[in-house]
Design an enzyme around this catalytic site. Structure first.
Site, PDB file in Angstrom:
ATOM      1  N   GLU A 245       0.856  -1.185   0.000  1.00 23.56           N
ATOM      2  CA  GLU A 245       0.000   0.000   0.000  1.00 23.56           C
ATOM      3  C   GLU A 245       0.896   1.241   0.000  1.00 23.56           C
ATOM      4  OE1 GLU A 245      -2.691   2.781   0.132  1.00 23.56           O
ATOM      5  OE2 GLU A 245      -3.465   0.739   0.186  1.00 23.56           O
TER       6      GLU A 245
ATOM      7  N   LEU B 244     -16.908   0.630  -0.772  1.00 27.82           N
ATOM      8  CA  LEU B 244     -17.811  -0.197  -1.554  1.00 27.82           C
ATOM      9  C   LEU B 244     -18.016  -1.557  -0.905  1.00 27.82           C
ATOM     10  CD1 LEU B 244     -16.275   0.522  -5.074  1.00 27.82           C
ATOM     11  CD2 LEU B 244     -18.043   1.816  -3.862  1.00 27.82           C
TER      12      LEU B 244
ATOM     13  N   TRP C 224     -17.671  -5.236  -1.429  1.00 31.59           N
ATOM     14  CA  TRP C 224     -16.815  -6.006  -2.332  1.00 31.59           C
ATOM     15  C   TRP C 224     -17.475  -7.334  -2.704  1.00 31.59           C
ATOM     16  CZ3 TRP C 224     -11.579  -5.049   0.662  1.00 31.59           C
ATOM     17  CH2 TRP C 224     -11.249  -3.699   0.539  1.00 31.59           C
TER      18      TRP C 224
ATOM     19  N   ASP D 221      -8.464  -2.733  -8.784  1.00 33.89           N
ATOM     20  CA  ASP D 221      -7.804  -2.140  -7.626  1.00 33.89           C
ATOM     21  C   ASP D 221      -7.016  -3.180  -6.825  1.00 33.89           C
ATOM     22  OD1 ASP D 221      -7.091  -0.137  -5.889  1.00 33.89           O
ATOM     23  OD2 ASP D 221      -9.089   0.142  -5.026  1.00 33.89           O
TER      24      ASP D 221
ATOM     25  N   GLU E 249      -1.769  -5.640  -3.800  1.00 30.68           N
ATOM     26  CA  GLU E 249      -0.453  -5.565  -3.165  1.00 30.68           C
ATOM     27  C   GLU E 249      -0.432  -6.190  -1.768  1.00 30.68           C
ATOM     28  OE1 GLU E 249      -3.122  -2.539  -2.277  1.00 30.68           O
ATOM     29  OE2 GLU E 249      -2.053  -2.516  -4.185  1.00 30.68           O
TER      30      GLU E 249
ATOM     31  N   ASP F 290      -3.611   6.074  -4.708  1.00 33.90           N
ATOM     32  CA  ASP F 290      -4.315   7.064  -3.895  1.00 33.90           C
ATOM     33  C   ASP F 290      -3.379   8.160  -3.406  1.00 33.90           C
ATOM     34  OD1 ASP F 290      -6.482   5.398  -4.230  1.00 33.90           O
ATOM     35  OD2 ASP F 290      -6.248   4.430  -2.281  1.00 33.90           O
TER      36      ASP F 290
ATOM     37  N   HIS G  43     -11.941  11.589  -9.871  1.00 32.44           N
ATOM     38  CA  HIS G  43     -12.323  10.709  -8.762  1.00 32.44           C
ATOM     39  C   HIS G  43     -12.894  11.600  -7.670  1.00 32.44           C
ATOM     40  CE1 HIS G  43     -12.481   7.565  -5.853  1.00 32.44           C
ATOM     41  NE2 HIS G  43     -11.697   6.739  -6.528  1.00 32.44           N
TER      42      HIS G  43
END
Length: 770
Positions: free
Chosen positions: A220, A367, A369, A478, A481, A545, A619
């Protein structure tokens, strides 16, 4: 194709333990000891001495000359040159010092919400090197020898360094240490204070990495990464650091025309702190990689992408307008679409990431998932898709490899993908066989096991049926990682070897779904996580992000650096969220200077920036209602529409650049060294770039600024907005006006490609001339 490497010795890896996380006190102690750990890490295996009985001699491997200065010299060393330029040293070891060493280490790995920390504990080091024999077998050279531990001279693990030609300008190497107690390899070579290192995948704080210690571990990106922000982010383990990267890659190219990449997926470290000696360290007793020889950095990128793959051009429809990031349901999408139509805004797609429905978490809105349409949020979805398609506008959604158990809603007819995956054994597991649940914000999720062929097939069908089958033509792919190191995978691979490979398998799954659906060249996805061979599969990168700030490490500045740095590493088509993503819009935190939200000025400057990048996409961020949006008022809508038109006007030029990316691996956004390799003034430039070779862009990256200090390389550069020509016989810095709405953009005088763009802008009345 060359035959695979033969392993002369069994490969060993460090033992590792997973640290308990979540305790603030433990985290605080780790933070307090971090400076000491950093100091010891980069010297974990010290440089040693070298001795040999092998006399000096030279070997010819294809076009490469391997020169060995041996027992008849006072300071043995190894040097590699290429016949194309024998004055240029491609790789050289430090005279009189070991160039191979090894260690017996153990690892403590901390995983927290996708952030990774690896601490090494040294049990023994083997830093002194003996060269016993060098022999050539055809196009292969083998260097045999032993390593010594100064504390225990009776223990002498054997090693073999194998060099093998691949084509005319590539030299493969494999270093193996044959002792079960040695589980870490290190390779040392000469550098110099004036050598600058680029690459290493996406690096968001530093483009020139000389003087740095670069860990190659997918994780991240972090929130802040050293920029000002709430200290609690450090205690939670999600702040990251200056070298946290979603897409790190074990590869570099330098201004001296030298380049190395590793094929290892295990964690590795490139230590460039010493001005004279560079080291590469891998968590394995076997290191494999390739040395590249090229006259220019562009030559090296072309050679490198021959191996890792190249990104294909984006679909033509995408190139013609903005991707409008929207949430909130059908009615709001139609409302904003109507407003944009009134402004004649070129729109390529509406990206509705909340198509699956939303939940409230400590991070804001997130969201569900469970990758299916929530028709309570988007009633009349098919009609919306149809209406947009009639206007030649595509619909996009959001997907990641996690699954959560969504509570059943009586008014929805949905599958429970989480239950399906668990019942069929399609998720990463723990030792006991239950799913390995990974903590996100304030909930946990199961992760798809991409080493399981049946799981891959199942999820590709989900994409084909629930995404493409519902009319979506694109999606954000998305995460990826966070593959756990202690997870149990269907392939029985260790998490140490598989963690960095997971992002590559994730993008390949998404690409295969498109291909199997017969949508290649029309459908696409954009991903943030990556590793060595991501360019083979990704249809578009995105920089993850960023904060909604002007921050150097995690704001708009980092978006510029990440795109430029990634371009060296084959990530040739890349972009960022317009306006950034992460906000901490808490009035109390903002009052003390550690909270932040998107300002109007930042949004506008980010629009200016992204109009000159591969994709123009908005976004709303993690706190949509707390931030200025492109649809906030008439002025934001008009500004967004204007820059979308500017972006669309560059479509033909971008198509040329995408063709170059597909053919040669060249990035669309380029560091100036790629076209001015002999100009030392460009080596450390980090906040301006070339779009292709014909446009020079110096975005405004500080609030309130109306001028930019631009470095002009030699040549004649025309200011896009005023038509003023800046003529330089040598490179020079100069302050130029850059008021809001007129960023510092220049094109090369006499460039047919650039003048075609300028003509289009004039015809569309988009040049705001004074």
């Amino acid at each position: 194709m060359k035959a695979p490497w033969q392993s002369l010795y069994p490969v060993t890896y460090p033992q590792y333990t997973i640290a308990c996380n979540g305790w603030a006190l433990k985290r605080l102690l780790r933070l307090l000891t971090e400076p000491l750990k950093k100091l010891s890490r980069w010297k974990l295996i010290s440089l040693g001495n070298i001795s040999t009985s092998v006399p000096s001699q030279s070997f010819q491997l294809g076009e490469f000359t391997i020169d060995w200065q041996g027992s008849d010299t006072k300071q043995p060393c190894l040097k590699i040159v290429h016949q194309s330029n024998q004055a240029k040293v491609i790789w050289q070891t430090s005279p009189g010092q070991s160039f191979i060493s090894g260690g017996d280490v153990s690892l403590t790995i901390t995983e927290e919400r996708g952030s990774i920390e690896i601490d090494e504990q040294k049990q023994a080091e083997f830093s002194d090197q003996i060269v016993d024999a060098i022999k050539q077998e055809g196009d292969t050279l083998l260097i045999h020898g032993r390593l010594q531990n100064r504390q225990n001279t009776s223990d002498e693990p054997q090693y073999v360094l194998t060099l093998r030609t691949i084509g005319l300008k590539e030299l493969d190497f494999q270093l193996q240490i044959g002792d079960g107690n040695v589980n870490e390899t290190q390779l040392q070579f000469i550098t110099s204070p004036d050598e600058h290192f680029y690459g290493f995948g996406e690096q968001f704080s530093q483009i020139d990495c000389k003087g740095q210690w670069i860990p190659i571990i997918c994780e991240e990106g972090g929130i802040g990464r050293g920029d000002r922000g709430p200290k609690t982010l450090n205690l939670l383990g999600v702040a990251g650091n200056r070298f946290s990267s979603y897409a790190p890659i074990p590869y570099f190219v330098t201004n001296k025309g030298r380049s190395i990449f590793l094929n290892n997926t295990e964690p590795s470290i490139f230590n460039l702190r010493d001005p004279q000696i560079a080291t590469i360290r891998v968590s394995s007793s076997c290191m494999q990689g390739r040395i590249l020889c090229g006259e220019t950095p562009l030559d090296i990128i072309e050679l490198y992408t021959n191996h890792v793959g190249r990104m294909s051009p984006l679909p033509d429809w995408l190139n013609n307008g903005a991707v409008v990031g929207m949430q909130g349901g059908t009615q709001l999408v139609r409302q904003v679409w109507s407003q944009l139509r009134e402004l004649d805004t070129p729109i390529a797609g509406f990206w509705s990431q909340d198509w699956v429905g939303q939940r409230r978490t400590i991070a804001g809105k997130q969201l569900w998932w469970n990758w299916q349409l929530d028709e309570t949020v988007y009633p009349g979805w098919q009609q919306l898709v149809s209406d947009l398609a009639q206007a030649k506008i595509a619909v996009g959604v959001y997907v990641n490899p996690f699954l959560v158990d969504r509570p059943h809603k009586s008014n929805l007819q949905q599958r429970n993908l989480y239950t399906e995956a668990l019942q069929q054994g399609f998720v990463v597991k723990k030792n006991q066989g239950e799913p390995y649940l990974i903590e996100s914000t304030d909930f946990s999720a199961a992760l798809l096991d991409l080493t399981n062929p049946d799981a891959r097939k199942w999820f590709k069908n989900v994409l084909k049926e629930e995404v493409l089958g519902k009319g979506a033509k694109f999606w954000m792919a998305d995460f990826a990682e966070a593959a756990p190191f202690e997870g149990i995978y269907a392939s029985d691979e260790s998490g140490l070897l598989y963690h960095n490979q997971y992002p590559v398998d994730w993008v390949s799954l998404n690409r295969e779904a498109i291909q199997e659906a017969g949508k290649e060249g029309d459908a696409w996805f954009f991903n943030r996580a990556g590793f060595l061979k991501t360019p083979s599969h990704s249809t578009c990168m995105w920089l993850g992000d960023q904060n909604t700030t002007w921050g150097k490490n995690d704001g708009i500045v980092s978006a510029v650096k990440g795109a430029i740095a990634g371009g060296f590493s084959g990530l040739s088509i890349n972009h960022s969220d317009i306006g950034g993503y992460t906000s901490i819009a808490n009035p109390i935190l903002e009052a003390i200077g550690v909270g932040f939200r998107r300002s109007r000025e930042l949004l506008y400057r980010w629009m200016e920036l992204n109009a000159f990048t591969p994709v123009f996409r908005t976004h709303e961020g993690n706190q949509p209602d707390k931030n200025v949006q492109f649809y906030t008022d008439k002025d934001t809508l008009a500004t967004f529409s204007y820059w979308a038109k500017v972006y669309a006007a560059l479509a033909g030029y971008r198509q040329q650049l995408m063709a170059e990316a597909a053919k040669k691996g060249y990035p669309m956004l380029r560091h100036l060294i790629l076209h001015y390799p002999d100009d030392p003034n460009v080596y450390q430039l980090e906040e301006q770039f070339l779009l292709g070779s014909e446009f020079l862009v110096a975005p405004v990256l500080k609030p309130g600024k109306k001028k930019v200090n631009v470095y002009f390389p030699a040549g004649e550069w025309v200011h896009l907005w005023s038509g003023k020509t800046y003529s330089m016989t040598i490179g020079i810095r100069q302050k130029v006006p850059a008021p809001l709405g007129q960023p510092a953009v220049f094109y090369r005088q006499g460039s047919q490609a650039a003048e075609s763009v300028v003509e289009t802008l004039k015809v569309k009345n988009l040049l705001n001339t004074p």
